[in-house]
Design a protein around this motif. Structure first.
Motif, PDB file in Angstrom:
ATOM      1  N   ARG A   1      46.628 -59.034   9.469  1.00  0.00           N
ATOM      2  CA  ARG A   1      45.907 -58.771   8.222  1.00  0.00           C
ATOM      3  C   ARG A   1      46.820 -58.104   7.200  1.00  0.00           C
ATOM      4  N   LEU A   2      47.670 -57.179   7.662  1.00  0.00           N
ATOM      5  CA  LEU A   2      48.605 -56.505   6.759  1.00  0.00           C
ATOM      6  C   LEU A   2      49.589 -57.500   6.153  1.00  0.00           C
ATOM      7  N   LEU A   3      50.149 -58.373   6.977  1.00  0.00           N
ATOM      8  CA  LEU A   3      51.083 -59.386   6.469  1.00  0.00           C
ATOM      9  C   LEU A   3      50.394 -60.354   5.508  1.00  0.00           C
ATOM     10  N   LYS A   4      49.165 -60.716   5.821  1.00  0.00           N
ATOM     11  CA  LYS A   4      48.409 -61.605   4.947  1.00  0.00           C
ATOM     12  C   LYS A   4      48.196 -60.944   3.584  1.00  0.00           C
ATOM     13  N   ARG A   5      47.856 -59.671   3.602  1.00  0.00           N
ATOM     14  CA  ARG A   5      47.643 -58.924   2.351  1.00  0.00           C
ATOM     15  C   ARG A   5      48.949 -58.820   1.553  1.00  0.00           C
ATOM     16  N   LEU A   6      50.063 -58.565   2.256  1.00  0.00           N
ATOM     17  CA  LEU A   6      51.358 -58.486   1.574  1.00  0.00           C
ATOM     18  C   LEU A   6      51.725 -59.820   0.933  1.00  0.00           C
ATOM     19  N   LEU A   7      51.469 -60.914   1.617  1.00  0.00           N
ATOM     20  CA  LEU A   7      51.750 -62.235   1.053  1.00  0.00           C
ATOM     21  C   LEU A   7      50.902 -62.496  -0.193  1.00  0.00           C
ATOM     22  N   GLN A   8      49.648 -62.048  -0.175  1.00  0.00           N
ATOM     23  CA  GLN A   8      48.801 -62.199  -1.360  1.00  0.00           C
ATOM     24  C   GLN A   8      49.376 -61.418  -2.539  1.00  0.00           C
ATOM     25  N   ILE A   9      49.867 -60.208  -2.260  1.00  0.00           N
ATOM     26  CA  ILE A   9      50.446 -59.382  -3.327  1.00  0.00           C
ATOM     27  C   ILE A   9      51.697 -60.045  -3.881  1.00  0.00           C
ATOM     28  N   ILE A  10      52.528 -60.573  -3.007  1.00  0.00           N
ATOM     29  CA  ILE A  10      53.773 -61.219  -3.436  1.00  0.00           C
ATOM     30  C   ILE A  10      53.468 -62.479  -4.255  1.00  0.00           C
ATOM     31  N   LYS A  11      52.491 -63.264  -3.817  1.00  0.00           N
ATOM     32  CA  LYS A  11      52.128 -64.484  -4.541  1.00  0.00           C
ATOM     33  C   LYS A  11      51.556 -64.182  -5.914  1.00  0.00           C
ATOM     34  N   CYS A  12      50.921 -63.037  -6.070  1.00  0.00           N
ATOM     35  CA  CYS A  12      50.344 -62.659  -7.364  1.00  0.00           C
ATOM     36  C   CYS A  12      51.402 -62.148  -8.324  1.00  0.00           C
ATOM     37  N   GLY A  13      52.630 -62.117  -7.910  1.00  0.00           N
ATOM     38  CA  GLY A  13      53.717 -61.712  -8.795  1.00  0.00           C
ATOM     39  C   GLY A  13      53.849 -60.207  -8.935  1.00  0.00           C
ATOM     40  N   TYR A  14      53.565 -59.491  -7.873  1.00  0.00           N
ATOM     41  CA  TYR A  14      53.727 -58.027  -7.855  1.00  0.00           C
ATOM     42  C   TYR A  14      52.940 -57.337  -8.963  1.00  0.00           C
TER      43      TYR A  14
ATOM     44  N   GLY B   1      45.166 -50.704   4.113  1.00  0.00           N
ATOM     45  CA  GLY B   1      44.349 -51.917   4.054  1.00  0.00           C
ATOM     46  C   GLY B   1      44.679 -52.794   2.858  1.00  0.00           C
ATOM     47  N   LYS B   2      45.144 -52.172   1.774  1.00  0.00           N
ATOM     48  CA  LYS B   2      45.531 -52.917   0.569  1.00  0.00           C
ATOM     49  C   LYS B   2      46.955 -53.463   0.662  1.00  0.00           C
ATOM     50  N   GLY B   3      47.676 -53.081   1.721  1.00  0.00           N
ATOM     51  CA  GLY B   3      49.046 -53.569   1.882  1.00  0.00           C
ATOM     52  C   GLY B   3      50.117 -52.591   1.465  1.00  0.00           C
ATOM     53  N   ASN B   4      49.773 -51.340   1.225  1.00  0.00           N
ATOM     54  CA  ASN B   4      50.752 -50.326   0.828  1.00  0.00           C
ATOM     55  C   ASN B   4      51.565 -49.907   2.053  1.00  0.00           C
ATOM     56  N   LEU B   5      52.860 -50.133   2.011  1.00  0.00           N
ATOM     57  CA  LEU B   5      53.737 -49.857   3.158  1.00  0.00           C
ATOM     58  C   LEU B   5      54.302 -48.441   3.177  1.00  0.00           C
ATOM     59  N   PHE B   6      54.029 -47.645   2.161  1.00  0.00           N
ATOM     60  CA  PHE B   6      54.573 -46.292   2.087  1.00  0.00           C
ATOM     61  C   PHE B   6      54.293 -45.506   3.361  1.00  0.00           C
TER      62      PHE B   6
END
Length: 148
Positions: A126-139, A91-96
């Motif tokens: 929702r997963l892609l949206k969460r990943l984009l948020q993580i990427i925009k926040c600068g990892y 749910g947080k976007g962890n792809l592991f």
């Protein structure tokens, strides 16, 4: 206890995986165990263990309970989780878990076990949206991409 080792005998790492999984099942009440290849050459692979709710040890405490096994089988990387942790992390976007907990990576399942992560039920938008948020926040939060 009855259990299934689901790795085929023609798998190149069959013996090492089978021996380690049998030992783990002796000490941990696991729902299922996944094996995936490791990008690190010195490691045989990654064993992702989903600890059962019935286990006397919480998934974080299993490492302390199994320190001798982990120390003696250092050619594997061990990851311990429970179902709730997996759901929370995905749910947080962890792809592991998407890369390392597929049905094709399943090497052990106790009788009556359900799939840990059903890709068909996953909300991809929702997963892609969460990943984009993580990427925009600068990892700021690390993304585990083991297995890529």
């Amino acid at each position: 206890m009855y259990y299934n080792i689901l790795t085929t005998k023609d798998h190149p790492k069959y013996r090492a995986v089978k021996k380690t999984v049998k030992l783990l099942v002796e000490f941990v009440e696991a729902e299922c165990i996944f094996f995936s290849e490791s990008a690190v050459e010195s490691k045989t692979g990654i064993l992702t263990i989903v600890v059962s709710k019935k286990s006397p040890h919480y998934y974080d405490d299993v490492v302390f309970h199994l320190w001798k096994v982990i120390e003696n089988y250092n050619t594997f990387s061990f990851c311990f989780f429970d179902r709730e942790c997996i759901k929370r992390e995905v749910g947080k976007g962890n792809l592991f878990f998407l890369f390392n907990c597929k049905e094709t990576d399943l090497v052990y399942r106790n009788t009556g076990g359900k799939p840990v992560l059903d890709i068909k039920k996953l909300n991809v938008k929702r997963l892609l949206k969460r990943l984009l948020q993580i990427i925009k926040c600068g990892y700021q939060r690390p993304i585990l991409l083991a297995g890529i």
